[in-house]
Design an enzyme around this catalytic site. Structure first.
Site, PDB file in Angstrom:
ATOM      1  N   GLU A  36      81.753  62.352  41.255  1.00  0.00           N
ATOM      2  CA  GLU A  36      82.289  63.025  40.069  1.00  0.00           C
ATOM      3  C   GLU A  36      82.209  62.117  38.840  1.00  0.00           C
ATOM      4  O   GLU A  36      81.903  62.574  37.741  1.00  0.00           O
ATOM      5  CB  GLU A  36      83.736  63.462  40.314  1.00  0.00           C
ATOM      6  N   GLY A  80      74.042  54.693  32.682  1.00  0.00           N
ATOM      7  CA  GLY A  80      74.566  54.752  31.323  1.00  0.00           C
ATOM      8  C   GLY A  80      76.093  54.841  31.296  1.00  0.00           C
ATOM      9  O   GLY A  80      76.753  54.930  32.325  1.00  0.00           O
ATOM     10  N   TYR A 119      90.357  66.832  35.294  1.00  0.00           N
ATOM     11  CA  TYR A 119      89.190  67.413  35.964  1.00  0.00           C
ATOM     12  C   TYR A 119      88.895  66.672  37.282  1.00  0.00           C
ATOM     13  O   TYR A 119      88.785  67.291  38.347  1.00  0.00           O
ATOM     14  CB  TYR A 119      87.945  67.373  35.056  1.00  0.00           C
ATOM     15  N   ASP A 137      85.241  71.772  34.130  1.00  0.00           N
ATOM     16  CA  ASP A 137      84.341  70.919  33.350  1.00  0.00           C
ATOM     17  C   ASP A 137      83.620  71.784  32.306  1.00  0.00           C
ATOM     18  O   ASP A 137      83.950  72.964  32.117  1.00  0.00           O
ATOM     19  CB  ASP A 137      83.353  70.184  34.273  1.00  0.00           C
ATOM     20  N   CYS A 208      81.274  91.031  33.135  1.00  0.00           N
ATOM     21  CA  CYS A 208      81.224  89.967  32.122  1.00  0.00           C
ATOM     22  C   CYS A 208      81.311  90.597  30.727  1.00  0.00           C
ATOM     23  O   CYS A 208      80.438  91.340  30.306  1.00  0.00           O
ATOM     24  CB  CYS A 208      79.919  89.177  32.258  1.00  0.00           C
TER      25      CYS A 208
HETATM   26 FE1  SF4 Z   1      77.111  84.051  32.095  1.00  0.00          FE
HETATM   27 FE2  SF4 Z   1      75.531  86.177  31.866  1.00  0.00          FE
HETATM   28 FE3  SF4 Z   1      76.902  85.733  34.123  1.00  0.00          FE
HETATM   29 FE4  SF4 Z   1      78.158  86.486  31.915  1.00  0.00          FE
HETATM   30  S1  SF4 Z   1      76.642  87.645  33.046  1.00  0.00           S
HETATM   31  S2  SF4 Z   1      78.793  84.878  33.308  1.00  0.00           S
HETATM   32  S3  SF4 Z   1      76.962  85.416  30.342  1.00  0.00           S
HETATM   33  S4  SF4 Z   1      75.248  84.461  33.254  1.00  0.00           S
END
Ligand code: SF4
Length: 353
Positions: A36, A80, A119, A137, A208
Site C-alpha cells: 500500500e 520515488g 486509507y 483512495d 450510475c
Molecule cells: Fe464510472 Fe461509467 Fe461505471 Fe459510472 S458507469 S461508475 S462513470 S465507468
C-alpha cells in the site's frame, strides 16, 4: 445478511477481471502494508518489480526497523518519493516498540502508527484481517463522484463526506478486503482517470447517475492546479580522489531528506547569479570553492516546481562539511536529479561515472 446489488455486481466483476498482482497472494499484514505504501504515487508496474525484492530484504517490521538510511535508500531506489520509505521504517519501529513486532489488527491501532493514514489503516485492516473498514483512495473517490454525480470540489469536506457515505452504503461486510480492492480496481481499469471511462464495460453502470446525466467525464470536479513554479537551480561539479565527487547529504525536514546531492543551495532555491554560489557553499558547508563555467543543464520536476538545473565546473580548495562519493556507487543514495546530471556529464565526456 444479503449482499447489496452494487457490491454483488462489483465483486462478481472483480472475481473475473482482477489483475494478478503479487500482493494479492498474501494475507501477511506487513506485506500488504508495504504494498500500500509503495502504490501511493507509484505505478503498479514499477511497484511490481520492486515489491518482492524489498520484502525479501525486509520480510518483517523488525528487519526494516534496523535498516540504515543508505540501506533503505538503496532498497527503495526507482520508487520515488523516498519520504514514504522513511515513514514506513518509522512505522515498523513503532510496531516493534509498541506491539512486540506484530502488526496490529484494528484500523484504530494501525492509524496510530507513524506514516499510516486513514486509507492505509483501512486497507491493511480489511485486506489482512477482514475488518469491515473502508479504504478510500483516488480511484474510489472518482468512482463515487461519478456514480453519485457529486459536482462539488472533490477535496471539499462535503464531497469527502458524500464519498464516504456512498462507499459505506455499497460496502460488502462479508468480503471487506475484496470489496475495497474491487472498488479500487474498477477505478483503475474501468472508471479510469481521464475523459473516457469505459461505461460499456462497467458492472455498476445501470444505476450510475453521472453516466445517466452525461457528466461522468467531467467528474470528479477539481479546482485548477496552481501554476508551476520555474526554478533556475545551480550546483557545482567538484571531482575528488578515486573517481569521487564532492556532495552533501540533504538534512531531515526538507525535500529528499537523507539523499545525497551535488553541492549547491538546494534544488528549490532560485539562483540568478552563479557568482553567489561560492559564498553559499562557504556559508552552508564551510567549503572554499572556485566556481567556473556551466558544463551541462538538466531538467527536473519536484511537485509543481519545474527546475532548470545548471551544473558548473569547479575546484575545491577546502571541503568543509562536503563528503566525497562516487557517482556509480550503488550504496550512495543520490537524488534523481544528481543521476540525471551524471548521465548528462557522461554524454559530454565529463567525469565518466
Ligand atoms: Fe464510472 Fe461509467 Fe461505471 Fe459510472 S458507469 S461508475 S462513470 S465507468
Amino acid at each position: 445478511m444479503a449482499t447489496a446489488p452494487f457490491a454483488r455486481r462489483l465483486l462478481a466483476w472483480y472475481d473475473r477481471n482482477r489483475r494478478d498482482l503479487p500482493w494479492r497472494h498474501t494475507r501477511d499484514p506487513w506485506a500488504i502494508w508495504v504494498s500500500e505504501v509503495m502504490l501511493q504515487q507509484t505505478r503498479v508496474e514499477a511497484v511490481r518489480t520492486r515489491y518482492q525484492e524489498f520484502l525479501r530484504r525486509y520480510p518483517t517490521p523488525a528487519t526494516l526497523a534496523s535498516a540504515t538510511d543508505d540501506e533503505l535508500q538503496t532498497a527503495w531506489r526507482g520508487l520515488g518519493y523516498y519520504r514514504r520509505a522513511r515513514l514506513l521504517r518509522d512505522g515498523a519501529r513503532a510496531v516493534c516498540d509498541r506491539h512486540d513486532g506484530r502488526v496490529p489488527t484494528s484500523a484504530a491501532e494501525l492509524g496510530d502508527l507513524p506514516g499510516i493514514g486513514t486509507y492505509t489503516a483501512g486497507a491493511v485492516a480489511s485486506i489482512a484481517f477482514d475488518r469491515p473498514e473502508l479504504a478510500i483512495d483516488g480511484n474510489v473517490e472518482r468512482v463515487a463522484a461519478r456514480h453519485r454525480a457529486l459536482r462539488q470540489d472533490i477535496r471539499s469536506a462535503a464531497a469527502r463526506r458524500a464519498v464516504r457515505a456512498a462507499v459505506a452504503e455499497w460496502q460488502d461486510r462479508r468480503r471487506p478486503g475484496d470489496f475495497n480492492q474491487a472498488l479500487m480496481e474498477l477505478g483503475a481499469l474501468v472508471c479510469s482517470p481521464g475523459p473516457a471511462p469505459d461505461c460499456a464495460g462497467c458492472p455498476v453502470a445501470r444505476d450510475c447517475r453521472g453516466r445517466a446525466l452525461g457528466i461522468a467525464d467531467q467528474l470528479p470536479s477539481r479546482p485548477p492546479p496552481p501554476p508551476p513554479v520555474q526554478v533556475q537551480a545551480r550546483v557545482v561539479w567538484l571531482p575528488a580522489e578515486n573517481g569521487t565527487t564532492l556532495a552533501w547529504r540533504i538534512p531531515d525536514g526538507t525535500v529528499n531528506a537523507g539523499q545525497v546531492e551535488l553541492p549547491g543551495p538546494g534544488l528549490l532555491t532560485h539562483v540568478t547569479d552563479p557568482g553567489a554560489l561560492a559564498a553559499t557553499l562557504r556559508q552552508q558547508f564551510g567549503a572554499e570553492v572556485r566556481v567556473g563555467a556551466p558544463l551541462v543543464s538538466v531538467r527536473h520536476a519536484i511537485t509543481r516546481h519545474r527546475i532548470h538545473l545548471t551544473v558548473h565546473a569547479g575546484t575545491a580548495r577546502r571541503r568543509g562539511a562536503l563528503l566525497a562519493a562516487a557517482p556509480d556507487d550503488p550504496a550512495v543514495p543520490w537524488t534523481t536529479a544528481a543521476r540525471k546530471v551524471f548521465t548528462a556529464l557522461a554524454r559530454r565526456g565529463h567525469g565518466e561515472p
